[in-house]
Structure formats: C-alpha cells, structure tokens
Design a protein around this motif. Sequence first.
Motif, PDB file in Angstrom:
ATOM      1  N   GLU A   1       0.854  -1.187   0.000  1.00 34.05           N
ATOM      2  CA  GLU A   1       0.000   0.000   0.000  1.00 34.05           C
ATOM      3  C   GLU A   1       0.892   1.240   0.000  1.00 34.05           C
ATOM      4  O   GLU A   1       1.982   1.216   0.565  1.00 34.05           O
ATOM      5  CB  GLU A   1      -0.869   0.017   1.256  1.00 34.05           C
TER       6      GLU A   1
ATOM      7  N   GLU B   1     -11.674  -4.355   1.454  1.00 34.93           N
ATOM      8  CA  GLU B   1     -10.912  -3.126   1.683  1.00 34.93           C
ATOM      9  C   GLU B   1      -9.743  -3.360   2.627  1.00 34.93           C
ATOM     10  O   GLU B   1      -9.064  -2.420   3.013  1.00 34.93           O
ATOM     11  CB  GLU B   1     -11.832  -2.030   2.244  1.00 34.93           C
TER      12      GLU B   1
ATOM     13  N   ASP C   1      -7.117  -5.352  -0.786  1.00 35.61           N
ATOM     14  CA  ASP C   1      -7.489  -4.019  -1.238  1.00 35.61           C
ATOM     15  C   ASP C   1      -8.008  -4.046  -2.672  1.00 35.61           C
ATOM     16  O   ASP C   1      -7.533  -3.308  -3.528  1.00 35.61           O
ATOM     17  CB  ASP C   1      -6.256  -3.096  -1.139  1.00 35.61           C
TER      18      ASP C   1
END
Lengths: 296, 490
Positions: free
Chosen positions: B69, B407, B445
């Motif tokens: 991320e 998520e 994600d």
Amino acid sequence: MSIDNIPHADHDIDSFTGVSTTGHAWDGIKELNNPLPRWWLWTFYITIVWAIGYCFAYPSIPLINGATTGFLGWHSRSAVVQSLDALQASRGALMQKLAATPLDQIEKQPELLNFARAAGAAAFANNCAPCHGAGAQGSPGYPNLNANRWLWGGHLDQIYQTILHGVRSGDPKGHQGSMPDFGKAGILTKPQIEQVANYVRSLSGLKTETGIDVAAGGKIFATTCAPCHGKDAKGNTTIGSANLTTKVWLYGSSLQTIENGVTNGHGGVMPYWGGRLDPTTIKALAVFVHTLGGGQ
Amino acid sequence: MTTPNAGGQPVLETGGDDVISGPLYAPGKRLFPQAAHGTFRNIKWAILVLALGVYYGLPFLRWNRGPGEPNQAVLVDIVHRRFYFFFIEIWPQELYYVAGLLILAALILFLMNAVAGRIWCGYLCPQTVWTDLFYAVERLVEGDARRQHQREAEGWTFNNILHTGYKHAVWLIIAWWTGGAWVLYFADAPTLVHQLATFQAPMVAWFTIAILTVLTYILAGFMREQVCIYMCPWPRIQAALTDEDALNVTYRYDRGEPRMSLKTGLAARSHGQAAGDCVDCNQCVAVCPTGVDIRHGSQLGCVQCGLCIDACDAVMQKIHRPRGLIAYDNENNIKRRMAGLPAVYRMIRPRTILYAVAIVLIGAVMLTRLLTRPSDGITVAHDRNPLYVIDADGSVRNAYTVQIVNEQGQPRELEFAVSGLKGAKVQVIGVVGDGPDFPIQVDADNTRDLRVLITGPLKEPPHASIPVTFSVTDPLQKSEMMATDNFKTP
Ligand code: SF4
Ligand code: SF4
C-alpha cells in the motif's frame, strides 16, 4: 482603430468616461469607441499567422482529388493507425496474457476471466448486438445466446469456431448445411406439412390441432426429417440441425411458423469474424458468450 | 453618491442614494500597497507560513499502511481510484464523504461569515495568501511602496529592468513550486521529485505544473484584487449571508468624523468644538491590498484583511488617541454609540447557533459513518437485458453480477452463498462446484466481480419476483455481508 478612421463620426466625448463615442445612439444609449485592447489585437494577428502556417503544415486546401498534403505529412488515416497501435500497446499485459492463454484455461483465472468478459462485452456490443440484441437475447431468426440450446454447439471451442468462421458465411470453413424447402420443392404436400408441424409441436409438449393425424406426421418426420434432426429429434450440432424437443425456438413455435419453415426452409447467415477481428478479441467474444449462462 | 476609488472601481457610499453608476468596465490599475505592521499583519503572516508550509510539505509526510500500500499520508491515486488521507482510505463508491466535506466546508464558511464577515477572503483564501506572498516579494526586491512609485516614474532604467526581472524570476519560481507541489499529491512525492529532477516525469505532470505555474503567476502577480472584485463568486454570496450583527472591518465614523488634520483637530478641541479622530493621513488606503478606502463604508472591494486596522492603530498610537478607529465592528453599533447607547456584540445568536449545530451534526454523522464503515461489501446487479432466460427444458434462469469488495490490506478467503429460492441451482462462472457455499478469494485491497447464474426449479409461478439473498462470509473474521435482489420469471 482610432476614431479618425470612422467616417462621419461626430467627435462626441462621453462626459463620464472621457472616451469618444462612435456616434451611434439607441434611445439615448451611446456606444463608446474604446479601442480594442492590445493583447486582443495581437492575439488576433497571431491567429492569422498561425492559420497561414497551419495551411502549409497540414492538409488544408481541397483539390479535385483530395487535398494539399502539408509538409508535416500528417494523414488522418495514419493517425488512426497510430492511435490504434497505442491502444493495443496500452492494453498491454492482460491482452497479451489473453492471447497466450489456451481457450479452456481462461475461465479458470478470475482476473483473466473478468478481462475477457469485459473485452468480449465491448466487442459484442460493437459487432454482434445488431443481430443478437444488446443482451444477446436474440430475436426470431437470431439465436438467443443466453439459452442452453445450441445449433452449432455450446462448448467454448465450438462457440469460438462459429464466431471465427460464421454460418453460411462464404468462409469455406464456416458451417454449411441448411433446412431445405420441403414445401416449395414439392417433396411434401400441404396436408403433410400440417401433420409434421403438429408432430414437431407435440415433441416439446405444445398443443396440437384437433382432427390432425399427428401419428402420420411422426411417420413423415421419421423418413423426411430424421436424417438431419435425428430419430429423437434432438438435432445434431455438427450439421446445425435444431433440437426440436426443447422450449427454445429460433424462429418461434407457432404452428404457422413451423409450417412456414418446413415449406420454405431456413438458412440464416452469420458472418465470419476471423480476419475482421483479431484472434484475441474473438477469444474474448467466445468467453463472453460462453459465460452468459447457456454455455456447456 | 459614488466615487471611483483608488482601484478605479465604483463604490457605494453609505448614506448616499444607493445607486451604483459609472463605468462597469474600468481599466486595471496597478496598486502599490504599503507594508503594514501590527496584530492582523502578524496573524496573516502566521497563517501564510502555516498554510504554505502544509501545502508544500504535506506530500512528503509518510504514513505506514502495510506492505503493498502507498505510504504517503495524503495521496489521490487516480489510476487505482483511491484517496488516502492518513488512516482513512476512500474508494470511489465512498465519494459521498467528499460531498459531505464540501457541505461541511460551506457551513463553516457561513459560520465564519456570520461571526466576522469575510475571514475567508482576508486570511485564508489561496488568492489572498499567494497575492500577499507576491506583494511581499515585490516589496523585498523593488523596495517599499514609495520606491516602487519612483521606479514607475523613472521608466525602464537599467536598474529597474534588473529589479523587475529579478522580481518576476522569484515569482515564477514560487509559481513553479506551487504547481510542483500540487502534482505531488497525485503520485509518490519523493519518486516524482526525483523524476522531475532527472526530467523523467510523465508528461501529464509537466503539463499540470506548467498550467498551475502560469495560473499562479498571473493570478497572484497581475490579477490580484481583480480576481476578488470581478471574478470570484464568494463576495456576491457573502453579501447575501451577512447580517447587521456580523463584525466587519468598519471605519467608526462616529468617532472619526469630522476628519481634519492633527493641528486643526487640536485647535478645534481646545475651543470645545467637535473634531474627529481621523487625521486624514490616508494610511488605511495606502496599505490596502485592494485599493479600497474603508472610510466609504463596507464595500465589495474590501476583502477584510484587517491591514487598515493595523495602519490606523499605528497612527492613533503615534498621535496618542485610542486605537480602534478602524476595527471589527458593525453599523448597528455606530448608530447605537451615536445615540449614546453602549455597543452590543451578539456573537451567539440564532444564526450562528444554527450553523454551529449543523456543523457539529454533519461532522458527527460523517465521523461515525467513517469509523463504523465495513471493510468489505457486496453489491448485486441483476442482468437488465434479458431479465430472464428460458432454457431448453423450460426452466427459468436469471443472471447477476455480484461485486465483492475487500478493503483490507490482506487477501481474503470468503464464502459466497445464495439463499431464498428453494430448489434453485446456483452457478458461479469460473468457480467450480454447485454450492451451497462457493469459495471466493479476493485480493488485498481489491474487488472481485462474479457472474452468478440462478436457475429456478421448474414450475416457477408466472410474473413472479422472488427475493433472493446473496451473502459473503469470512469464516476467519466471522463477518458477514448481505445484499438482496429478485429472481424474475416470465
Ligand atoms: S473575493 Fe474570492 S478570491 Fe478574493 S479573497 Fe475572497 S474568496 Fe478569495
Ligand atoms: S479596506 Fe482594510 S480590510 Fe478592507 S481590504 Fe483594504 S486594508 Fe483590508
């Protein structure tokens, strides 16, 4: 432009702004004669220069057969080719992966499956929807691709082949075979056609007309129709003969429609897409159609 | 009565016949505002440093979100359609948070306006902040207002060309930096800085920087107060929002008039005659960044930056009169003082309470929603065309696109199931098995789209619309998400 350039302008000066007027008045409202701002004027001149340069650089002046070419050699066709190439390049990784993956492996990879379905959906909307409908729901004469009855087979590779070569499309590898016109050719008489049509309806549990010898229709079927449609009327996907025992009908199930088919025959055309669409797109189309729900 | 003021724009004088006349187009006039010193100037400096510091520095702030991320605290990732703000990550379908933020921002503006007029314009608006910065550069390079006037009179001397060039260079650097900082919010900042420095940044970055550089340069260097007077909608909106209790930068004419020079004033007072505190030194006009004479009353050109307050206070101090001849005040209080009544300051009144309550409410709703939002989700879209399909054996089939959202920062093994239709056959394209549970992996994600086919049992009633439930469960985390849709028959 200054006020002096305007003939007959009376040199009336507006009291508030101190600017002269053009001499035009509407109901007492006078037009001020402010000069154009410099930057505006220059912008205007620059556009003129630009336009002249443009005429030399790009195709511009129409001639009898075409137009002047312009020294940059720009051509709308090559621009299209260029952007198509760029598009192919930008599709990049997944498109290449799709091209390299064997047909039967695509649906096993979630990401590739989604990509193929999306690419297939787009290609379908552009090329197939005019006949098969936007949702591939079909219409009389154009198969519903959602249903699980297939004329030429509902396996992934069969769908792929059908898209590639078409049906009675002129492609030598395309599906051939068609339904003969038994009535017009004088092979069956009108009463016989009526009987066989009623028999065909009875195969899928549809109502038959009273006073018609359905059994006689069955006999006619066995000699005249069974060679293609099979003794059990289940059709044959190698020659594209329809399975007549299902609830799915290509042309409709009314007595009249069936009689009409037996009388005049059928032979709808599906174009071949090989050579028109690239193999990867055809792959994507096959996956899309196969995963609509009716695929086998 | 109207008087064209220093800026050339028509102004409305209070107590006049309330008509604006005069040219609607006035040629722009360059202003040379003097430097002001005092409380409000200091507040403005502080805000300027803080705002620009945040703007230029924020992209470099790191925030650890785990492997895979981005670790930039504030990032708008257009390619992957994510917006990161510290611990918050917003997906495209959650864009309503942004709408909520905009509503909140509008209400805060309303509140500021109800309390003290155009605080936004005077202190916070980027137009004001950058113009302020550019003015500061101008004074630093070309000298104070007097020297600038001189230079203009001198024309293009060598020294003037040199200084003007110098000024524009500094402006352009600031402008470039402004555009440069902007693009850093859309990509990993250190990487992009490196790419920019080595001329390897993507074209779109250069373009964006170029456009913003030009915009900053023109807006803060040349258009300045013209933006506020002619272009910006906010002054028009705030005119509709203000009321008689709002505090605006006000010239207290009850105290200032009749204005006269210091000497005349002293003489008049010694003879027991009325003399105002305004010594007509014009300092308030000289410092005004928009060329307004605040003594004509509240007016469109005034962005309420408070600099004239500083200027006037300095003068009052020098001549030993009380400060605050120009201050945050309102017309009501002037009238009250003239009538011998004490001034009243009504900060807390229905309007401000209403705004504050609305702000707190909306803020609380958004915050709760943000803190309690699920980290996965499921949405179902029924195939619209065809609504149903009749298969060979006459059974009815419906197709759906089910989107499962994960998520979380790790891949998940979820179980998908359909319920509500007895005897139905469920298929998930690309997933082996007949159910009732289908194992579904969703990447970290990410989302996964499933094509789900439900074939109803034979003899489904006609024209039926039977509710079915789609669910995903996470056996490890014991969480479940559900969505419903209908099964349609002919
Ligand atoms: S008028 Fe508009 S541009 Fe000017 S300071 Fe106010 S909000 Fe900013
Ligand atoms: S009049 Fe005063 S408060 Fe208004 S813009 Fe000018 S200096 Fe700022």
